[in-house]
Design an enzyme around this catalytic site. Sequence first.
Site, PDB file in Angstrom:
ATOM      1  CG  ASP A  94      -2.056   1.002   1.121  1.00 38.62           C
ATOM      2  OD1 ASP A  94      -2.361   1.413  -0.004  1.00 38.62           O
ATOM      3  OD2 ASP A  94      -2.599   1.386   2.166  1.00 38.62           O
ATOM      4  CB  CYS A 148     -20.051 -12.418  -4.015  1.00 37.59           C
ATOM      5  SG  CYS A 148     -18.557 -11.684  -3.319  1.00 37.59           S
ATOM      6  CB  CYS A 151     -24.317 -12.162  -0.871  1.00 34.91           C
ATOM      7  SG  CYS A 151     -24.116 -11.178   0.624  1.00 34.91           S
ATOM      8  CB  CYS A 154     -20.685  -5.333   0.873  1.00 32.55           C
ATOM      9  SG  CYS A 154     -20.672  -5.865  -0.865  1.00 32.55           S
ATOM     10  CB  CYS A 158     -22.252   1.203   1.618  1.00 31.52           C
ATOM     11  SG  CYS A 158     -21.153   2.641   1.431  1.00 31.52           S
ATOM     12  CB  CYS A 174     -15.508   5.514   0.313  1.00 32.49           C
ATOM     13  SG  CYS A 174     -14.813   4.293   1.447  1.00 32.49           S
ATOM     14  CB  CYS A 201     -16.246   3.199   7.182  1.00 31.60           C
ATOM     15  SG  CYS A 201     -17.902   2.469   7.166  1.00 31.60           S
ATOM     16  CB  CYS A 204     -18.480  -2.940   2.924  1.00 34.56           C
ATOM     17  SG  CYS A 204     -16.730  -2.531   2.865  1.00 34.56           S
ATOM     18  CB  CYS A 208     -18.483  -9.604   4.246  1.00 37.40           C
ATOM     19  SG  CYS A 208     -17.984 -10.896   3.076  1.00 37.40           S
TER      20      CYS A 208
END
Length: 306
Positions: A94, A148, A151, A154, A158, A174, A201, A204, A208
């Site tokens: 990152d 997924c 589903c 998420c 939000c 976001c 946050c 989401c 899950c």
Amino acid sequence: MAYMAAHGLKRARPAELVPGTVSVITARMDYLPAATPPGWQAVEFERLSRPDEAIVSVYARGRDYHKVLRQRLQRLCDRIAAEVGPLGHRVFTDSAPVLEAELAARSGQGWRGKHTLLLNRDAGSMFFLGEIYVDLALPPTEPVTGHCGACNACITVCPTQAIVAPHQLDARRCISYLTIEHAGPIPLEFRPLVGNRIYGCDDCQLICPWNKFAQRSALPDFDERRGLTGSQLATLFGWTEDEFLRWTEGSPIRRIGHERWLRNIAVAMGNALRAGPAPEIIAALNLRADHPSALVREHVAWALDF
């Protein structure tokens, strides 16, 4: 997020970022604190119902992951070099124009969930990603299929509807982006939706189903630091800049600086006042009403205008 445009295709072409790169080794590191209780997702959601409590994203409650993962990736490189000889490499986590989630998905670490994060059947999504660019030709691992299904939890959960479609996130909406990356005023339309989230946050991820398999970290680095979990908004808002720097030393939170820290908490305090009487919050806000920063003053004034 101008950095994304500034680096152009380097994000998609590893050899342009690090000349000589032939392969990319991807890695993930679980970060749930070792003491995380069963049913932790419900525990985290419950925090949202206590408007005077400050919520820091789970990943940011311990040591700065950049340092931890980068050091461990470097040690892995040393071990590889001991086996194969001289190794041209560079490690990332990152920290550069690297398409981390996509590289991880293509190398079989998991699949991209509808929230755009990487999901793994055995670990959910509560992990950090890292990469090693190497000058060795390595056999590729195959990607995995997505799980997924139908589903959309998420997307539904939000707070700001930032997941505009499956696998599409509008970062400008976001809360993680707004409270961490965004440098200016938080848009008025989103302030009430921020709730008591002061740094990031997790909604989401909390909702899950795959995160019932999230793994606890064996590293003490990610244990929760005192002061960053369960603290009152008024307490954190009272930190001087020196106190902020002391309490966040070695933490990823320090990167936003004291000014944005106060901005975020002021928004949360305004939401707490809209939820019910809180004289201690009003008193704390009034102490910052004449703050030298126009950014802080604006958000304090908004908070008090309830």
